[in-house]
Write an enzyme that holds these catalytic residues in place. Structure first.
Site, PDB file in Angstrom:
ATOM      1  N   GLU A 132      -7.322  -6.016  20.507  1.00 36.98           N
ATOM      2  CA  GLU A 132      -7.839  -4.913  19.702  1.00 36.98           C
ATOM      3  C   GLU A 132      -9.091  -5.440  18.999  1.00 36.98           C
ATOM      4  O   GLU A 132      -9.067  -5.853  17.846  1.00 36.98           O
ATOM      5  CB  GLU A 132      -6.786  -4.459  18.682  1.00 36.98           C
ATOM      6  CG  GLU A 132      -7.176  -3.184  17.951  1.00 36.98           C
ATOM      7  CD  GLU A 132      -7.376  -3.371  16.448  1.00 36.98           C
ATOM      8  OE1 GLU A 132      -7.596  -2.359  15.754  1.00 36.98           O
ATOM      9  OE2 GLU A 132      -7.323  -4.520  15.979  1.00 36.98           O
TER      10      GLU A 132
ATOM     11  N   LYS B  62       0.836  -1.198   0.000  1.00 37.91           N
ATOM     12  CA  LYS B  62       0.000   0.000   0.000  1.00 37.91           C
ATOM     13  C   LYS B  62       0.874   1.254   0.000  1.00 37.91           C
ATOM     14  O   LYS B  62       1.950   1.296   0.618  1.00 37.91           O
ATOM     15  CB  LYS B  62      -0.915   0.014   1.234  1.00 37.91           C
ATOM     16  CG  LYS B  62      -1.977  -1.075   1.225  1.00 37.91           C
ATOM     17  CD  LYS B  62      -2.992  -0.843   0.111  1.00 37.91           C
ATOM     18  CE  LYS B  62      -4.131  -1.858   0.156  1.00 37.91           C
ATOM     19  NZ  LYS B  62      -5.048  -1.647   1.265  1.00 37.91           N
TER      20      LYS B  62
ATOM     21  N   LYS C  72       0.464   4.690   9.358  1.00 35.05           N
ATOM     22  CA  LYS C  72       0.488   3.278   8.967  1.00 35.05           C
ATOM     23  C   LYS C  72       1.093   3.086   7.587  1.00 35.05           C
ATOM     24  O   LYS C  72       1.562   1.987   7.256  1.00 35.05           O
ATOM     25  CB  LYS C  72      -0.937   2.716   8.974  1.00 35.05           C
ATOM     26  CG  LYS C  72      -1.545   2.534  10.351  1.00 35.05           C
ATOM     27  CD  LYS C  72      -2.845   1.764  10.280  1.00 35.05           C
ATOM     28  CE  LYS C  72      -3.910   2.490   9.484  1.00 35.05           C
ATOM     29  NZ  LYS C  72      -5.189   1.748   9.465  1.00 35.05           N
ATOM     30  N   TYR C  73       1.079   4.164   6.768  1.00 36.25           N
ATOM     31  CA  TYR C  73       1.527   4.013   5.382  1.00 36.25           C
ATOM     32  C   TYR C  73       2.721   4.890   5.036  1.00 36.25           C
ATOM     33  O   TYR C  73       3.169   4.896   3.897  1.00 36.25           O
ATOM     34  CB  TYR C  73       0.369   4.359   4.432  1.00 36.25           C
ATOM     35  CG  TYR C  73      -0.892   3.595   4.757  1.00 36.25           C
ATOM     36  CD1 TYR C  73      -0.996   2.237   4.472  1.00 36.25           C
ATOM     37  CD2 TYR C  73      -1.973   4.228   5.367  1.00 36.25           C
ATOM     38  CE1 TYR C  73      -2.146   1.531   4.789  1.00 36.25           C
ATOM     39  CE2 TYR C  73      -3.131   3.538   5.681  1.00 36.25           C
ATOM     40  CZ  TYR C  73      -3.213   2.186   5.393  1.00 36.25           C
ATOM     41  OH  TYR C  73      -4.342   1.484   5.711  1.00 36.25           O
TER      42      TYR C  73
ATOM     43  N   GLN D  61      -1.500 -12.096  10.360  1.00 35.99           N
ATOM     44  CA  GLN D  61      -1.835 -11.976   8.940  1.00 35.99           C
ATOM     45  C   GLN D  61      -0.537 -11.864   8.158  1.00 35.99           C
ATOM     46  O   GLN D  61       0.498 -11.509   8.724  1.00 35.99           O
ATOM     47  CB  GLN D  61      -2.719 -10.749   8.711  1.00 35.99           C
ATOM     48  CG  GLN D  61      -2.117  -9.454   9.235  1.00 35.99           C
ATOM     49  CD  GLN D  61      -3.178  -8.422   9.575  1.00 35.99           C
ATOM     50  OE1 GLN D  61      -4.300  -8.738   9.913  1.00 35.99           O
ATOM     51  NE2 GLN D  61      -2.808  -7.151   9.461  1.00 35.99           N
TER      52      GLN D  61
ATOM     53  N   ASP E 278      -3.782  -7.863  17.149  1.00 41.97           N
ATOM     54  CA  ASP E 278      -4.569  -7.153  16.140  1.00 41.97           C
ATOM     55  C   ASP E 278      -5.758  -8.010  15.706  1.00 41.97           C
ATOM     56  O   ASP E 278      -5.588  -9.163  15.297  1.00 41.97           O
ATOM     57  CB  ASP E 278      -3.671  -6.840  14.935  1.00 41.97           C
ATOM     58  CG  ASP E 278      -4.358  -5.939  13.915  1.00 41.97           C
ATOM     59  OD1 ASP E 278      -4.481  -4.748  14.195  1.00 41.97           O
ATOM     60  OD2 ASP E 278      -4.748  -6.470  12.855  1.00 41.97           O
ATOM     61  N   ASN E 279      -6.964  -7.454  15.814  1.00 41.31           N
ATOM     62  CA  ASN E 279      -8.185  -8.123  15.340  1.00 41.31           C
ATOM     63  C   ASN E 279      -8.318  -9.578  15.816  1.00 41.31           C
ATOM     64  O   ASN E 279      -8.539 -10.485  15.004  1.00 41.31           O
ATOM     65  CB  ASN E 279      -8.242  -8.098  13.808  1.00 41.31           C
ATOM     66  CG  ASN E 279      -8.561  -6.716  13.263  1.00 41.31           C
ATOM     67  OD1 ASN E 279      -9.274  -5.943  13.888  1.00 41.31           O
ATOM     68  ND2 ASN E 279      -8.016  -6.403  12.108  1.00 41.31           N
TER      69      ASN E 279
END
Length: 760
Positions: A516, A357, A626-627, A417, A487-488
């Protein structure tokens, strides 16, 4: 039955009651019985040559009571199996365990509330006591309960398991803390309050001159029996007080009022408060509490991205040189200076190249775009590797070591992930979800798409995935990590986390897990059951007085025994309209609400610099970290004053026991829709200082206009003095005021956004 026979019977019942109340296990009771049997046989074989000496006070009392006839006291009825009632009825002890499987969770030394229904037939009075025992069965606390709702027979008390500590797992002395962790119990004891029942009737009868002699003789017998009851734990001095009172009450030469006064005075009342006569003593089933280590509930988090910490921009070319683990030392020092105790790092693993990304989540990355750290894995390694652009594993270990020297814990983000370039994709293709055409599907949450991430399929080889995740987590623990932010977690099977956390904490019981999980209440509760010590929550979206007044008691109520909500005003994923629109005052308001509204709170760095511009159409920052790598000028933080507020709030939290608990918050009535007020109160028995601790927080939620309101304090409910004005001190400014039942407050966002008042 004569009075002496009754007293002798009471003495026998007292001895039995004392044994019953102090033995919680059948094996212990059996051993006691066996030992007593042997003792009785030995005693029977030897002639008794000595008679117990009776002191003059007791002799005079016996003579005064000789010939009286009284009722027998309520007996102790043995409870042989769960579900049976004793002489006193005890029901609905809270907090209750979920299906008897998941005990309530508290941090060591955290004050918490226990309630129960305790009652007896008719109009007889009862009392209740709560007894706390550690994992080895030793009694550590015994406190009287208070009847808060007589119509519903509801009693309550505030307790704690062990003493509060701020020791970290690597610090000297932590071994003593560790020994106190585990399953504690709380037992509610109900008993007939014979003294209070008698006193209520005797006062009336003496006043109206009805059946006075019987009433006073009953009181004399009661005080005499009380003096002989070992279970009450009275001292020799107190025993004489009771014996003298019984003798006086039986003296018919005195007036009824004089006789009554012998048993109705502050000295006897104080003795009843601390060492009551407890007839018909009955105990509930022990209620279990899982006591966890320091920072499991009371914690202050600080998040920064290592690649931005120490990053620089070339003034000629504009090119950015990212920060490293070595330059991240400055972030640790800033967190320490502002009073935080946990530093949370996003993933520090290699970032994938395929579908990387770009800035602001664009689908195509530029040549200098670093990608999202949540697109984990490349040819350089996966979850067990430090991104070479940040440094080496030795650099990470050095960062952890420096954090520990500063008294900070390191929490590492673990996002389960993978990018398409992750080593697992080739090593274990069966771990990923495939489309019908055989290709791996990227992650989706329609209409959102995460083209740089492959989702894991837990239905093919969950044991294999568990084993690998356990290996990776243990690797980072060995490097110095003591907390993981997951995360998630709600997008993975609950059983998966249950297995992983159990395996990791069996080897490393000091490790904590933060979920989270912005999701449904059932899933969030399930995650807490299986070992997530704390949880993100919906605090960022609770902004109005009505929303906060409803939400704060939920977080700080029975839900807090399982789900420890941590309040974050912003995160890399969340920037609400309130923070966007209310400037410096809004940032300070949300900081006060987060720090004082929950024992656990966190700040994402940049909050001090007022980074509050939204990406159009999204509740997150534009130019999101984040990017991309952020280059920040931290010298500008002083002009905003937000960092100063954060520092002050953390200092207040550390200084006040009332800030420690998820179970002591009361929302207060205010007359203005923009003024929110709440109080936190911890009684003197539980503060460790011998003094009660009360904090009163008043906040103007409007970041632009001044507001005034009357704030109502229910002094009785909060355990505060009602016979004099309260001297209160604003911990944010040092100013002092006098408060009472109703109090005028005026708050202007350009002066004071809030009061955090300490009752002196």
């Amino acid at each position: 039955m004569g009075i002496m026979a009754v007293l002798q019977s009471a003495q026998r019942n007292s001895d039995n009651s004392d044994t019953t109340s102090r033995k919680s296990k059948a094996t212990s009771a059996a051993k006691t019985t066996k030992s007593a049997s042997k003792t009785s046989k030995t005693a029977a074989s030897k002639p008794t040559t000595k008679r117990k000496r009776v002191d003059p006070e007791t002799r005079r009392m016996n003579e005064a009571l000789n010939g009286l006839v009284v009722e027998a006291p309520a007996p102790v009825i043995e409870v042989k199996e769960p579900g049976e009632f004793g002489r006193i009825n005890i029901m609905d002890v809270t907090p209750g365990e979920e299906r008897g499987t998941y005990p309530a969770r508290v941090e060591i030394g955290e004050p918490f509330k226990v309630t129960a229904q305790v009652f007896i037939e008719g109009r007889t009075k009862v009392g209740a006591t709560a007894v706390v025992r550690n994992p080895r069965g030793r009694e550590t606390m015994r406190l009287p309960m208070t009847c808060t709702n007589p119509g519903l027979d509801r009693w309550e008390v505030t307790l704690k398991c062990g003493e509060h500590s701020d020791l970290k797992p690597w610090e000297d002395g932590y071994a003593a803390v560790k020994r106190q962790l585990g399953i504690w119990t709380v037992t509610v004891e109900g008993w007939e309050d014979t003294y209070t029942s008698w006193l209520h009737d005797a006062r009336i009868k003496v006043k109206v001159e009805d059946d006075v002699e019987n009433a006073l003789n009953s009181g004399a017998e009661l005080l005499a029996r009380w003096a002989l009851t070992k279970e009450s734990g009275i001292t020799a001095k107190d025993r004489k007080v009771l014996e003298q009172a019984a003798e006086t009450m039986a003296n018919k030469e005195l007036s009824p009022k004089e006789r009554l006064a012998a048993g109705d005075n502050p000295e006897i009342a104080a003795l009843h408060e601390t060492h009551p006569l407890r007839d018909g003593l009955s105990a509930s089933q022990p209620q279990r509490f899982k006591v966890e280590r320091p920072k499991s509930s009371f914690a202050a988090w600080y998040q920064f991205f290592p690649r931005s910490e120490g990053a620089t921009r070339d003034p000629q070319t504009g090119k950015i040189t990212q920060g490293t683990l070595k330059t991240s030392i400055s972030g640790l020092e800033r967190a320490k200076a502002e009073g935080f105790d946990i530093v949370y790092l996003p993933p520090i693993f290699p970032i994938g190249v395929t579908n990387r990304k770009g800035r602001n989540n664009t689908l195509v990355a530029g040549p200098d775009d670093p990608g999202s750290p949540f697109g984990i894995g490349s040819e350089l390694g996966g979850h067990d590797t430090v991104d070479p652009l940040l440094g080496t594993m030795d650099d990470f270990k050095a960062l952890c070591q420096r954090a520990h020297e500063l008294g900070l814990e390191i929490a590492l983000d673990f996002a389960l992930q993978c990018s398409p370039d992750h080593p697992w994709v080739k090593q274990h293709p069966e771990w990923f979800r495939h489309k019908p055409d055989g290709t791996i599907a990227f992650a989706e949450n329609p209409p959102k798409k995460y083209q740089d991430i492959y989702p894991i399929d837990f239905n093919t080889d969950m044991p294999g995935i568990e084993k690998e995740v356990e290996r990776v987590l243990n690797l980072w623990i060995d490097a110095g990590v003591t907390i993981f932010r997951i995360d998630n977690p709600h997008t993975k099977p609950v059983r998966f986390w249950q297995d992983v956390i159990a395996a990791v904490t069996k080897r490393h019981p000091e490790v904590l897990f933060l979920a989270e999980a912005f999701t449904r209440p059932g899933m969030m509760r399930a995650l807490s059951y299986v070992g997530f010590t704390q949880s993100h929550c919906y605090f960022p979206w609770r902004n109005t007085k009505e929303e906060l007044a409803e939400y704060l008691p939920v977080t700080n109520g029975d839900d807090g025994y399982y789900q420890h909500n941590t309040f974050w005003p912003t995160t890399p994923d969340i920037l609400t309209a309130y923070v966007r629109d209310n400037g410096i005052a809004g940032h300070c308001v949300r900081a006060v609400l987060a720090a004082m509204g929950s024992p656990s709170w966190g700040i994402y760095n940049g909050f001090e610099l007022l980074e509050n511009k939204q990406r159009p159409g999204f509740e997150e920052q534009i130019d999101n970290e984040k990017y991309e790598v952020k280059v920040r000028d931290w010298d500008k933080a002083k002009k905003y004053g937000v960092a100063k507020m954060l520092t002050a709030l953390n200092k207040i939290r550390r200084s006040h026991p009332a800030a420690l608990s998820y179970h002591n918050l009361t929302v207060l009535e205010t007359s203005d829709p923009n003024i929110l007020a709440f109080a936190r109160h911890t009684p003197a028995d539980l503060t460790g200082t011998g003094q009660a601790d009360t904090l009163i927080v008043v906040v103007n939620l409007d970041g632009h206009d001044a507001h005034q309101a009357m704030v109502h304090l229910d002094l009785d409910k909060l355990g505060l003095p009602t016979d004099r004005p309260l001297n209160v001190r604003d911990e944010l400014t040092g100013r002092e005021f006098q408060w009472g039942w109703d109090n005028f407050v005026s708050l202007a966002p350009w002066a004071d956004v809030a009061h955090v008042l300490t009752v002196q």
